[in-house]
Design a protein around this motif. Structure first.
Motif, mmCIF file in Angstrom:
data_model
loop_
_atom_site.group_PDB
_atom_site.id
_atom_site.type_symbol
_atom_site.label_atom_id
_atom_site.label_comp_id
_atom_site.label_asym_id
_atom_site.label_seq_id
_atom_site.Cartn_x
_atom_site.Cartn_y
_atom_site.Cartn_z
ATOM 1 N N SER A 99 5.215 14.672 6.853
ATOM 2 C CA SER A 99 4.527 13.439 7.672
ATOM 3 C C SER A 99 5.239 12.119 7.355
ATOM 4 O O SER A 99 4.950 11.523 8.191
ATOM 5 N N ASP A 123 -1.648 11.072 10.729
ATOM 6 C CA ASP A 123 -2.025 11.088 9.236
ATOM 7 C C ASP A 123 -3.095 10.239 9.017
ATOM 8 O O ASP A 123 -3.093 8.973 9.543
ATOM 9 N N VAL A 124 -3.810 10.599 8.008
ATOM 10 C CA VAL A 124 -5.126 9.679 7.585
ATOM 11 C C VAL A 124 -4.635 8.463 7.187
ATOM 12 O O VAL A 124 -5.359 7.443 6.802
ATOM 13 N N ASP A 173 -8.599 17.647 6.000
ATOM 14 C CA ASP A 173 -7.837 18.549 4.752
ATOM 15 C C ASP A 173 -8.398 18.437 3.298
ATOM 16 O O ASP A 173 -8.617 17.157 3.094
ATOM 17 N N TYR A 223 8.472 12.882 -0.920
ATOM 18 C CA TYR A 223 7.670 12.886 0.272
ATOM 19 C C TYR A 223 6.289 12.565 0.121
ATOM 20 O O TYR A 223 5.997 12.862 -1.043
ATOM 21 N N GLU A 224 5.606 12.547 1.273
ATOM 22 C CA GLU A 224 4.290 12.123 1.271
ATOM 23 C C GLU A 224 3.264 13.201 0.499
ATOM 24 O O GLU A 224 2.357 12.885 -0.264
ATOM 25 N N GLY A 225 3.698 14.511 0.940
ATOM 26 C CA GLY A 225 3.121 15.465 0.171
ATOM 27 C C GLY A 225 3.338 15.465 -1.422
ATOM 28 O O GLY A 225 2.429 15.946 -2.108
ATOM 29 N N GLU A 282 5.275 21.723 2.015
ATOM 30 C CA GLU A 282 4.458 22.758 2.429
ATOM 31 C C GLU A 282 4.876 24.075 2.557
ATOM 32 O O GLU A 282 4.500 25.046 2.080
ATOM 33 N N TRP A 300 -2.929 23.589 1.543
ATOM 34 C CA TRP A 300 -4.139 23.080 2.539
ATOM 35 C C TRP A 300 -4.738 24.156 3.265
ATOM 36 O O TRP A 300 -4.209 25.131 3.076
ATOM 37 N N GLY A 338 -6.931 15.089 2.742
ATOM 38 C CA GLY A 338 -5.827 14.797 3.721
ATOM 39 C C GLY A 338 -6.438 14.789 5.237
ATOM 40 O O GLY A 338 -7.763 14.631 5.351
ATOM 41 N N GLY A 339 -5.627 15.137 6.220
ATOM 42 C CA GLY A 339 -6.417 15.037 7.586
ATOM 43 C C GLY A 339 -5.677 14.308 8.583
ATOM 44 O O GLY A 339 -4.651 13.639 8.151
ATOM 45 N N TRP A 340 -6.106 14.639 9.848
ATOM 46 C CA TRP A 340 -5.262 14.159 10.934
ATOM 47 C C TRP A 340 -6.269 13.514 12.080
ATOM 48 O O TRP A 340 -7.293 14.279 12.258
ATOM 49 N N ARG A 411 -6.238 8.486 -0.272
ATOM 50 C CA ARG A 411 -5.077 7.455 -0.616
ATOM 51 C C ARG A 411 -5.338 6.214 -0.135
ATOM 52 O O ARG A 411 -6.194 5.813 0.476
HETATM 53 C C1 GLC Z 1 -0.990 17.394 4.920
HETATM 54 C C2 GLC Z 1 -2.503 16.452 4.829
HETATM 55 C C3 GLC Z 1 -1.884 14.947 5.231
HETATM 56 C C4 GLC Z 1 -0.934 14.825 4.028
HETATM 57 C C5 GLC Z 1 0.146 15.706 4.105
HETATM 58 C C6 GLC Z 1 1.134 15.662 3.059
HETATM 59 O O1 GLC Z 1 -0.875 17.569 6.358
HETATM 60 O O2 GLC Z 1 -3.534 16.834 5.835
HETATM 61 O O3 GLC Z 1 -2.845 14.160 5.039
HETATM 62 O O4 GLC Z 1 -0.327 13.321 4.113
HETATM 63 O O5 GLC Z 1 -0.409 17.105 4.060
HETATM 64 O O6 GLC Z 1 2.030 16.481 3.151
#
Ligand code: GLC
Length: 460
Positions: A99, A123-124, A173, A223-225, A282, A300, A338-340, A411
Motif C-alpha cells: 500500500s 486504501d482507507v 478489511d 511499511y503500511e501493513g 502480506e 486479511w 482496512g479496506g479499499w 487508523r
Molecule cells: C490491507 C488493508 C489496507 C492496509 C493494508 C496494509 O490491504 O485493506 O487498509 O493498509 O492491508 O498492508
C-alpha cells in the motif's frame, strides 16, 4: 468542459510536500501546455485496445488496483466490459501490492498532472490525503446520502473529508487469526486462543507435537501493513497513537502503547515467530502459512479464498480455522480497519469521469459485492450481504466479519497520514526487530508525530 464543481482545488497542498506539488493543478496544466483537452487525450488509454466495437466510440478508462491474488477483480472487469461493449472499455492496471509503494506511485503521477489512471482502488487512509491537494473528485453530487444507504458506516466515514465525500467503499478489511484447525485438534486443543499468551502456549504445544516450523506469522515489515499490525497490539492493550477525540493530539507515549509493542516483540523473543517477520508483508506471511510452515497467521479475509486454490496452497480450506485476533489478558480483541475505496482522478475528462462512476456503481452493486465475497472472500461493504445466509455459508470470513467489523479501529484520519505512517512504520519495525526498546520508540514517535501534525497545520 468549462466549469465543474468537482474541479481540482488550488494551492492547498500541505507545506511539507515537494515544491513541484505546490504548483496548483491548473497552473501545472497551463505551464505544461497540456490543458484539459491534452490531459484527456492521455486519459483515454485503452480506447481501441481490445475490440472496442465499431468505430472506436467507446470511452476508454483505466482502472488501477492492488494485485488481486484471487482473480476476482479481472472477472468483474470482464463482465463490466461485456455489459458495456461499444460504450465503455476498461483497461485494468495492476499497481504494487504494498500500500505504501502504491500510494507513492500514485502521488507522483498525480503531482505530475497525469490522467493515465481514471479510477482507482485506494486504501482507507488515502481520501483526505488526495482530497486536500485536489487530486480526486468530490463525489458528493453523485454519491448522495440516498446512494449511501445500505453501506457500512465505518468504511463510508473513511471517505469523508471537510464536508465532501471523495470515494465509494468497495471492500472492507479486518485482521483475522487464521489457524491450523487440524493441528490444534491433533494436539487436543478445542478452541483457538483468546489472548496473546494463550496463542503462545498453543503455538508451542502444536509446534512440539507436529514439528511445524513457525508458531505465528504476521506482517512486521517497514511499511503500511507493519503499522496496522503494531497498532492492533497497541490498541488491544488499551493504547492509542492519537487521541480518539482529537486527532491533533499525540498520545503514543503511554504504558499501554509500550505494553502493546512489548507483546509484539515477545512473539520473536519467545521463539514463536521467526526474526524474519520484520521483513514480512502480506505475501510472505501468507506463503508461510499456506505452505504448511506456520500454526497461526494474522491476515486479511482474502487469504481464505487462497487456501482454496491448490496452485498456491499446500493446505486445504478444511484445515483452516478463522477466529478474531487474540486480546491482551485484560483487554479486548481489536482489529485494524482496512479496506479499499474507489476514487476518480479529478483531472480526467468529464466523460471519463462519468464512465468511471458507472464502473464504481457496478463494482458496488449487490450482485458484484456478492461475487467479491463468494469468489474472492473479500468482505462486502453492503450490510445486506452480512445478513445473507447463502453468503455466510459460502464464506466463513463474512459470518465472522460482521463481528470483527464491530471491533475494528481505524487508523488516524489525517491529510498528513502518509508522513505519519512513514515514521510509525520505521519505529515499529525497529521495535519488532529488537533495535530499539519500546520506551525509546514511543517517546521518539511522540515527538516526531507531533512535529508532523504541527508542521502540517502550519504552526511550526
Ligand atoms: C490491507 C488493508 C489496507 C492496509 C493494508 C496494509 O490491504 O485493506 O487498509 O493498509 O492491508 O498492508
Amino acid at each position: 468542459m468549462t466549469e465543474r464543481t468537482e474541479g481540482p482545488r488550488e494551492e492547498t497542498t500541505p507545506a511539507d510536500t515537494p515544491a513541484v506539488s505546490r504548483i496548483s493543478r491548473r497552473d501545472f496544466l497551463k505551464i505544461s501546455g497540456a490543458g484539459l483537452a491534452g490531459a484527456a487525450l492521455l486519459g483515454v488509454a485503452g480506447c481501441g485496445g481490445g475490440g472496442g466495437g465499431g468505430g472506436g466510440s467507446a470511452v476508454g478508462i483505466t482502472f488501477a488496483t492492488t494485485p488481486d491474488p484471487t482473480g476476482t477483480f479481472q472477472t468483474l472487469i470482464d463482465e463490466f466490459n461485456s455489459q458495456n461493449s461499444g460504450q465503455i472499455e476498461v483497461t485494468y492496471r495492476e499497481m504494487p501490492p504494498d500500500s505504501s509503494q502504491y500510494f507513492d506511485q500514485l502521488r507522483t503521477e498525480f503531482q505530475g498532472g497525469s490522467t493515465n489512471i481514471s479510477v482507482f482502488e485506494g486504501d482507507v487512509t488515502w481520501p483526505a490525503q488526495f482530497a486536500l491537494p485536489g487530486f480526486v473528485l468530490d463525489l458528493s453530487d453523485r454519491f448522495t446520502e440516498e446512494e449511501q444507504q445500505g453501506f457500512l458506516e465505518a468504511p463510508l466515514q473513511t471517505n469523508v473529508y471537510e464536508g465532501g465525500i471523495f470515494g465509494v467503499p468497495w471492500r472492507t478489511d479486518a485482521g483475522f487469526l487464521y489457524y491450523r484447525r487440524d493441528l490444534l485438534e491433533q494436539a487436543g486443543i478445542s478452541a483457538p486462543p483468546a489472548t496473546w499468551d494463550e496463542l503462545k502456549q498453543q503455538a508451542s504445544t502444536v509446534q512440539q507435537q507436529s514439528g511445524t516450523r513457525y508458531g505465528y506469522v504476521f506482517q512486521g515489515a517497514d511499511y503500511e501493513g507493519g503499522v496496522v499490525n503494531a497498532l492492533e497490539y497497541i490498541n488491544s492493550a488499551g493504547g492509542n497513537v492519537l487521541d480518539p477525540n482529537d486527532s491533533s493530539v499525540v498520545t503514543v507515549d503511554s504504558p499501554e502503547a509500550r505494553e502493546g509493542l512489548t507483546t509484539e516483540r515477545s512473539m520473536v523473543e519467545d521463539g514463536i515467530t521467526p526474526q524474519a517477520v520484520s521483513t514480512y508483508k502480506e505475501d510472505e506471511s501468507t506463503a508461510a502459512f499456506l505452505n504448511g510452515d506456520a500454526v497461526f497467521l494474522r491476515n486479511w479475509p482474502y487469504v481464505y479464498a487462497q487456501a482454496g486454490d491448490s496452485a498456491v496452497s499446500s493446505i486445504t480450506q478444511d484445515q483452516v480455522g478463522i477466529a478474531p485476533l487474540p486480546a491482551s489478558s485484560d483487554g479486548e480483541s481489536v482489529s485494524g480497519l482496512g479496506g479499499w475505496n474507489l476514487m476518480i482522478n479529478a483531472l480526467a475528462e468529464p466523460e471519463v469521469q462519468d464512465a468511471s462512476y458507472e464502473l464504481i456503481r457496478f463494482m458496488t452493486d449487490p450482485e458484484q459485492q456478492r461475487r467479491l465475497a463468494t469468489e474472492g472472500s473479500y468482505l462486502p461493504i453492503l450490510q445486506e450481504l452480512y445478513d445473507d445466509q447463502e453468503v455466510q455459508d459460502a464464506v466463513p470470513v463474512v459470518a465472522l466479519g460482521a463481528e470483527a467489523i464491530q471491533n475494528t479501529v481505524p487508523r488516524p484520519v489525517s491529510p498528513f497520514y502518509s508522513d505519519m505512517s512513514l515514521v510509525m512504520a520505521e519505529q515499529f519495525n525497529a521495535s519488532l526487530n529488537g533495535e530499539e526498546d519500546p520506551e525509546t520508540v514511543t517517546s521518539t514517535l511522540q515527538q516526531e508525530l507531533t512535529d508532523i501534525i504541527e508542521q502540517g497545520q502550519g504552526l511550526a
